[in-house]
Design a protein around this motif. Structure first.
Motif, PDB file in Angstrom:
ATOM      1  N   HIS A  91       0.847  -1.197   0.000  1.00 25.86           N
ATOM      2  CA  HIS A  91       0.000   0.000   0.000  1.00 25.86           C
ATOM      3  C   HIS A  91       0.875   1.237   0.000  1.00 25.86           C
ATOM      4  O   HIS A  91       1.919   1.271   0.668  1.00 25.86           O
ATOM      5  CB  HIS A  91      -0.889   0.003   1.251  1.00 25.86           C
ATOM      6  CG  HIS A  91      -1.760  -1.200   1.354  1.00 25.86           C
ATOM      7  ND1 HIS A  91      -1.367  -2.356   1.988  1.00 25.86           N
ATOM      8  CD2 HIS A  91      -3.004  -1.430   0.893  1.00 25.86           C
ATOM      9  CE1 HIS A  91      -2.340  -3.245   1.918  1.00 25.86           C
ATOM     10  NE2 HIS A  91      -3.347  -2.714   1.253  1.00 25.86           N
ATOM     11  N   PHE A  92       0.419   2.247  -0.733  1.00 23.06           N
ATOM     12  CA  PHE A  92       1.165   3.499  -0.827  1.00 23.06           C
ATOM     13  C   PHE A  92       0.225   4.678  -0.606  1.00 23.06           C
ATOM     14  O   PHE A  92      -0.878   4.709  -1.152  1.00 23.06           O
ATOM     15  CB  PHE A  92       1.819   3.640  -2.211  1.00 23.06           C
ATOM     16  CG  PHE A  92       2.784   2.532  -2.524  1.00 23.06           C
ATOM     17  CD1 PHE A  92       4.125   2.650  -2.178  1.00 23.06           C
ATOM     18  CD2 PHE A  92       2.354   1.378  -3.156  1.00 23.06           C
ATOM     19  CE1 PHE A  92       5.016   1.632  -2.471  1.00 23.06           C
ATOM     20  CE2 PHE A  92       3.234   0.356  -3.449  1.00 23.06           C
ATOM     21  CZ  PHE A  92       4.572   0.479  -3.107  1.00 23.06           C
ATOM     22  N   LYS A  93       0.675   5.641   0.162  1.00 18.91           N
ATOM     23  CA  LYS A  93      -0.054   6.893   0.359  1.00 18.91           C
ATOM     24  C   LYS A  93       0.289   7.815  -0.810  1.00 18.91           C
ATOM     25  O   LYS A  93       1.207   7.532  -1.588  1.00 18.91           O
ATOM     26  CB  LYS A  93       0.386   7.551   1.664  1.00 18.91           C
ATOM     27  CG  LYS A  93       0.069   6.729   2.901  1.00 18.91           C
ATOM     28  CD  LYS A  93       0.631   7.407   4.138  1.00 18.91           C
ATOM     29  CE  LYS A  93       0.429   6.535   5.357  1.00 18.91           C
ATOM     30  NZ  LYS A  93       1.042   7.117   6.552  1.00 18.91           N
ATOM     31  N   PRO A  94      -0.424   8.948  -0.942  1.00 18.87           N
ATOM     32  CA  PRO A  94      -0.049   9.915  -1.990  1.00 18.87           C
ATOM     33  C   PRO A  94       1.451  10.245  -1.896  1.00 18.87           C
ATOM     34  O   PRO A  94       2.029  10.250  -0.808  1.00 18.87           O
ATOM     35  CB  PRO A  94      -0.908  11.134  -1.659  1.00 18.87           C
ATOM     36  CG  PRO A  94      -2.113  10.570  -0.971  1.00 18.87           C
ATOM     37  CD  PRO A  94      -1.580   9.404  -0.164  1.00 18.87           C
ATOM     38  N   GLY A  95       2.054  10.487  -3.043  1.00 18.61           N
ATOM     39  CA  GLY A  95       3.492  10.716  -3.100  1.00 18.61           C
ATOM     40  C   GLY A  95       4.275   9.420  -3.163  1.00 18.61           C
ATOM     41  O   GLY A  95       5.493   9.413  -3.070  1.00 18.61           O
ATOM     42  N   LEU A  96       3.569   8.300  -3.330  1.00 23.35           N
ATOM     43  CA  LEU A  96       4.136   6.955  -3.386  1.00 23.35           C
ATOM     44  C   LEU A  96       4.942   6.621  -2.121  1.00 23.35           C
ATOM     45  O   LEU A  96       5.995   6.004  -2.157  1.00 23.35           O
ATOM     46  CB  LEU A  96       4.987   6.755  -4.644  1.00 23.35           C
ATOM     47  CG  LEU A  96       5.034   5.342  -5.203  1.00 23.35           C
ATOM     48  CD1 LEU A  96       3.654   4.783  -5.467  1.00 23.35           C
ATOM     49  CD2 LEU A  96       5.878   5.278  -6.444  1.00 23.35           C
ATOM     50  N   VAL A  97       4.399   7.049  -0.973  1.00 21.44           N
ATOM     51  CA  VAL A  97       4.996   6.762   0.326  1.00 21.44           C
ATOM     52  C   VAL A  97       4.482   5.404   0.792  1.00 21.44           C
ATOM     53  O   VAL A  97       3.275   5.226   0.997  1.00 21.44           O
ATOM     54  CB  VAL A  97       4.629   7.863   1.359  1.00 21.44           C
ATOM     55  CG1 VAL A  97       5.161   7.510   2.738  1.00 21.44           C
ATOM     56  CG2 VAL A  97       5.141   9.217   0.894  1.00 21.44           C
ATOM     57  N   GLY A  98       5.390   4.449   0.928  1.00 21.81           N
ATOM     58  CA  GLY A  98       5.007   3.096   1.297  1.00 21.81           C
ATOM     59  C   GLY A  98       4.476   2.998   2.712  1.00 21.81           C
ATOM     60  O   GLY A  98       4.988   3.655   3.616  1.00 21.81           O
ATOM     61  N   GLN A  99       3.446   2.184   2.898  1.00 20.85           N
ATOM     62  CA  GLN A  99       2.896   1.971   4.228  1.00 20.85           C
ATOM     63  C   GLN A  99       3.552   0.786   4.930  1.00 20.85           C
ATOM     64  O   GLN A  99       3.660   0.787   6.141  1.00 20.85           O
ATOM     65  CB  GLN A  99       1.378   1.769   4.152  1.00 20.85           C
ATOM     66  CG  GLN A  99       0.661   3.059   3.790  1.00 20.85           C
ATOM     67  CD  GLN A  99      -0.836   2.925   3.891  1.00 20.85           C
ATOM     68  OE1 GLN A  99      -1.509   2.708   2.911  1.00 20.85           O
ATOM     69  NE2 GLN A  99      -1.353   3.049   5.091  1.00 20.85           N
ATOM     70  N   GLU A 100       3.988  -0.220   4.169  1.00 22.09           N
ATOM     71  CA  GLU A 100       4.705  -1.341   4.758  1.00 22.09           C
ATOM     72  C   GLU A 100       6.197  -1.015   4.744  1.00 22.09           C
ATOM     73  O   GLU A 100       6.643  -0.137   4.011  1.00 22.09           O
ATOM     74  CB  GLU A 100       4.455  -2.626   3.952  1.00 22.09           C
ATOM     75  CG  GLU A 100       3.045  -3.174   4.063  1.00 22.09           C
ATOM     76  CD  GLU A 100       2.045  -2.502   3.128  1.00 22.09           C
ATOM     77  OE1 GLU A 100       0.848  -2.639   3.351  1.00 22.09           O
ATOM     78  OE2 GLU A 100       2.470  -1.818   2.181  1.00 22.09           O
ATOM     79  N   GLU A 101       6.959  -1.763   5.538  1.00 26.48           N
ATOM     80  CA  GLU A 101       8.404  -1.580   5.528  1.00 26.48           C
ATOM     81  C   GLU A 101       8.934  -1.871   4.122  1.00 26.48           C
ATOM     82  O   GLU A 101       8.328  -2.603   3.354  1.00 26.48           O
ATOM     83  CB  GLU A 101       9.062  -2.527   6.532  1.00 26.48           C
ATOM     84  CG  GLU A 101       8.759  -2.182   7.972  1.00 26.48           C
ATOM     85  CD  GLU A 101       9.445  -3.137   8.925  1.00 26.48           C
ATOM     86  OE1 GLU A 101      10.616  -3.499   8.672  1.00 26.48           O
ATOM     87  OE2 GLU A 101       8.808  -3.511   9.923  1.00 26.48           O
TER      88      GLU A 101
END
Length: 163
Positions: A91-101
């Protein structure tokens, strides 16, 4: 007597082979997901796309939006293993910031499949996911949780084919 015994052994071996194949599954069990799909989720549009299985994988993604802004991206990779297909999800937040390690993903193992329907379970056993094609142009993803020792499922996403 010996021929009967050998015939019985052959039949048992054949049955065991068929049973093992049914339990392990393959990417052909999820090939029905191929295509581009659109639905609504959490008050906004959700889109998904899966490309046909090739080699050892089927690749897909989802985009969730609200108020014309992305809320989450999701990558879903179905990979064939010796034990059957597994689903890897990031999963990625806006800005392609990963939610998992960085080196982690949610992992789901294959449980069983039927006609245009496949069941997977999260590695820790906490969640089950059903991918199901409902008719020619509808795809549903259901999420299951255990309640009183039984799995109960509810639609998480319902998509219609984009034509």
């Amino acid at each position: 007597m010996k021929k009967t015994f050998l015939s019985l052994l052959f039949i048992l071996a054949l049955f065991a082979s068929i049973t093992t194949q049914a339990q392990t599954g393959s990417l052909s069990d999820v090939a029905f997901m191929e295509g581009r799909w659109r639905g609504t989720f959490n008050g906004g549009p959700i889109e998904a796309a899966w490309i046909a299985p090739v080699g050892d994988n089927l690749t897909g993604f989802m985009r969730m939006m609200k108020d014309n802004k992305v809320t989450m991206y999701e990558m879903l990779i179905f990979e064939q293993t010796e034990q059957g297909p597994i689903v890897l999800v990031k999963h990625f937040k806006p800005g392609l910031v990963g939610q998992e390690e960085k080196d982690k993903s949610d992992r789901y193992k294959f449980i069983e499949a039927g006609k245009e329907k496949a069941l997977f379970e999260k590695e820790d056993g906490s969640i089950r996911i059903i991918y199901e094609k409902r008719g020619k142009d509808q795809l549903a993803i259901q999420r299951g949780n255990q309640k009183d020792g039984k799995w109960t499922f509810a639609d998480l996403f319902v998509f219609n084919r984009v034509k």
